[in-house]
Design a protein around this motif. Sequence first.
Motif, PDB file in Angstrom:
ATOM      1  N   GLU A  38       0.832  -1.204   0.000  1.00  0.00           N
ATOM      2  CA  GLU A  38       0.000   0.000   0.000  1.00  0.00           C
ATOM      3  C   GLU A  38       0.865   1.252   0.000  1.00  0.00           C
ATOM      4  OE1 GLU A  38      -2.232   1.698   3.649  1.00  0.00           O
ATOM      5  OE2 GLU A  38      -3.687   0.420   2.616  1.00  0.00           O
ATOM      6  N   ALA A  39       1.948   1.235   0.780  1.00  0.00           N
ATOM      7  CA  ALA A  39       2.829   2.405   0.868  1.00  0.00           C
ATOM      8  C   ALA A  39       3.540   2.654  -0.462  1.00  0.00           C
ATOM      9  CB  ALA A  39       3.845   2.210   1.987  1.00  0.00           C
ATOM     10  N   PHE A  40       4.000   1.591  -1.136  1.00  0.00           N
ATOM     11  CA  PHE A  40       4.649   1.770  -2.435  1.00  0.00           C
ATOM     12  C   PHE A  40       3.661   2.289  -3.477  1.00  0.00           C
ATOM     13  CE2 PHE A  40       8.162  -1.228  -1.117  1.00  0.00           C
ATOM     14  CZ  PHE A  40       9.192  -0.322  -1.335  1.00  0.00           C
ATOM     15  N   GLU A  41       2.428   1.838  -3.419  1.00  0.00           N
ATOM     16  CA  GLU A  41       1.418   2.349  -4.351  1.00  0.00           C
ATOM     17  C   GLU A  41       1.203   3.840  -4.129  1.00  0.00           C
ATOM     18  OE1 GLU A  41      -1.858  -0.187  -3.468  1.00  0.00           O
ATOM     19  OE2 GLU A  41      -1.256  -1.746  -4.915  1.00  0.00           O
ATOM     20  N   ARG A  42       1.169   4.250  -2.864  1.00  0.00           N
ATOM     21  CA  ARG A  42       0.997   5.679  -2.589  1.00  0.00           C
ATOM     22  C   ARG A  42       2.219   6.471  -3.025  1.00  0.00           C
ATOM     23  NH1 ARG A  42       0.118   8.761   3.268  1.00  0.00           N
ATOM     24  NH2 ARG A  42       0.242  10.869   2.371  1.00  0.00           N
ATOM     25  N   LEU A  43       3.410   5.944  -2.777  1.00  0.00           N
ATOM     26  CA  LEU A  43       4.627   6.623  -3.210  1.00  0.00           C
ATOM     27  C   LEU A  43       4.593   6.872  -4.717  1.00  0.00           C
ATOM     28  CD1 LEU A  43       7.547   7.651  -2.988  1.00  0.00           C
ATOM     29  CD2 LEU A  43       8.306   5.272  -2.967  1.00  0.00           C
ATOM     30  N   GLU A  44       4.202   5.868  -5.463  1.00  0.00           N
ATOM     31  CA  GLU A  44       4.126   6.010  -6.924  1.00  0.00           C
ATOM     32  C   GLU A  44       3.109   7.081  -7.311  1.00  0.00           C
ATOM     33  OE1 GLU A  44       2.365   3.041 -10.154  1.00  0.00           O
ATOM     34  OE2 GLU A  44       4.311   2.347  -9.367  1.00  0.00           O
ATOM     35  N   ALA A  80      -0.346  15.393 -19.236  1.00  0.00           N
ATOM     36  CA  ALA A  80       0.481  14.704 -20.230  1.00  0.00           C
ATOM     37  C   ALA A  80       1.636  13.956 -19.565  1.00  0.00           C
ATOM     38  CB  ALA A  80       1.007  15.704 -21.254  1.00  0.00           C
ATOM     39  N   ARG A  81       2.289  14.600 -18.591  1.00  0.00           N
ATOM     40  CA  ARG A  81       3.385  13.907 -17.896  1.00  0.00           C
ATOM     41  C   ARG A  81       2.859  12.718 -17.110  1.00  0.00           C
ATOM     42  NH1 ARG A  81       5.204  14.349 -12.912  1.00  0.00           N
ATOM     43  NH2 ARG A  81       4.393  16.449 -12.508  1.00  0.00           N
ATOM     44  N   MET A  82       1.740  12.892 -16.424  1.00  0.00           N
ATOM     45  CA  MET A  82       1.170  11.783 -15.662  1.00  0.00           C
ATOM     46  C   MET A  82       0.809  10.615 -16.577  1.00  0.00           C
ATOM     47  SD  MET A  82      -1.242  13.628 -12.774  1.00  0.00           S
ATOM     48  CE  MET A  82      -1.722  12.026 -12.091  1.00  0.00           C
ATOM     49  N   LYS A  83       0.284  10.911 -17.763  1.00  0.00           N
ATOM     50  CA  LYS A  83      -0.065   9.837 -18.699  1.00  0.00           C
ATOM     51  C   LYS A  83       1.180   9.052 -19.108  1.00  0.00           C
ATOM     52  CE  LYS A  83      -2.195   9.003 -23.214  1.00  0.00           C
ATOM     53  NZ  LYS A  83      -2.832   9.612 -24.415  1.00  0.00           N
ATOM     54  N   ASN A 109       2.522   7.139 -15.921  1.00  0.00           N
ATOM     55  CA  ASN A 109       1.633   6.026 -15.566  1.00  0.00           C
ATOM     56  C   ASN A 109       1.732   4.911 -16.604  1.00  0.00           C
ATOM     57  OD1 ASN A 109       0.333   6.717 -13.076  1.00  0.00           O
ATOM     58  ND2 ASN A 109      -0.840   8.280 -14.155  1.00  0.00           N
ATOM     59  N   GLY A 110       1.930   5.281 -17.868  1.00  0.00           N
ATOM     60  CA  GLY A 110       2.120   4.261 -18.889  1.00  0.00           C
ATOM     61  C   GLY A 110       3.366   3.428 -18.640  1.00  0.00           C
ATOM     62  N   ALA A 111       4.446   4.094 -18.211  1.00  0.00           N
ATOM     63  CA  ALA A 111       5.692   3.375 -17.931  1.00  0.00           C
ATOM     64  C   ALA A 111       5.551   2.464 -16.715  1.00  0.00           C
ATOM     65  CB  ALA A 111       6.827   4.373 -17.719  1.00  0.00           C
TER      66      ALA A 111
END
Length: 364
Positions: free
Chosen positions: A82-88, A330-333, A336-338
């Motif tokens: 859960e913590a790694f998901e939030r970090l991302e 655009a940066r988030m897309k 998130n794709g990577a």
Amino acid sequence: MSALRLYAGPTARRHIEQHGLRPHDVGIIPAAAGGPKGLILGPLDRFLFGEWLPRSDQAVHLVGASIGAWRMATACLDNPVEAFERLERDYIAQHYDLPAGQKRPTASQISQRFGENLQLFYGGRVEEALHNPRYRLHIVTSRGRLLLRHEGHLRTPLGYLGAFTANALHRKALGAWLERVVFSSVPSGSGGVSPLPFATLDYRTRQVPMFADNFMDALQASCSIPFMLRPVRNIAGAPPGTYWDGGLTDYHLHLQYQPPTASPIVLYPHFQKAVVPGWLDKAWKGRHRSSPALDTMLVIAPDPEWVKQLPNSKLPDRDDFSRYGQDLPARMKAWNGATSAARQLADEFAQWLEKPDLSRVEPL
């Protein structure tokens, strides 16, 4: 196509040949500096700390610099997946609303926001990070010396010019300008700081016990990239002075590792094959080669050909902040794709662990 590449030092390869790779074989996990590149390792982090390592119970030393320090501190929290998901999510969504006419945030603005974000992320949970029953956390920082003892409009660029010149002559000479200071957790009931899991004859080094009163400052200092963030001054319990990004002295943590006999593998989720000693060594390709210090290391990294299939045909990196500017969606897309594609890295490593194939293990 395959996403995963595996690179092993000779000692690590012999161990894998005889035993495969088991969770209790791992004694040390390094985590490199590299800013947004570290995002590509999120799925691997979640697999390792959420599924695989919990099948064992040995102590593991976690050594991190910059974004790597943030990742390893996150691994020490009670629910690491859960913590790694939030970090991302938090890292990808970071954004700075700028006043009219200002093109980019100042170092002071970034430092202030970053400190606030650390408080939001770790507030009320510092003791979890410091007293994890299994993981021994080591956060690497760089303490300025000579002109770099203090920040200044003239001192700082002149100081880094001196550091660059010294490092060009010899890596050890960089120690006159920047000292490696490692903040280490003190396990509950141990009565003392966790010893460093690597020798320190290679470079000027100090170790400082890490407690609740210096955890946040140590972590922020380890992420304080010169000219992009302000350094952290006079961290509690540490020698007085100015503390900068840990990647300056130890970009990819090319250290003289000393894993325990019972857990002899240094397992390194990394974003490339080369383990570059310091940030200022990026230009010196001769220093990118492996060395006997890494004999016990297994590097898990993305295949460079697979990386070309990611958005912009590369890993997320710091240049993306300039590339996209204020276009956050655009940066988030792209990022998130990577990170979505990087799930293939974790899946392939999990499959390899079930049946280790030595033909896939290349020399480090």
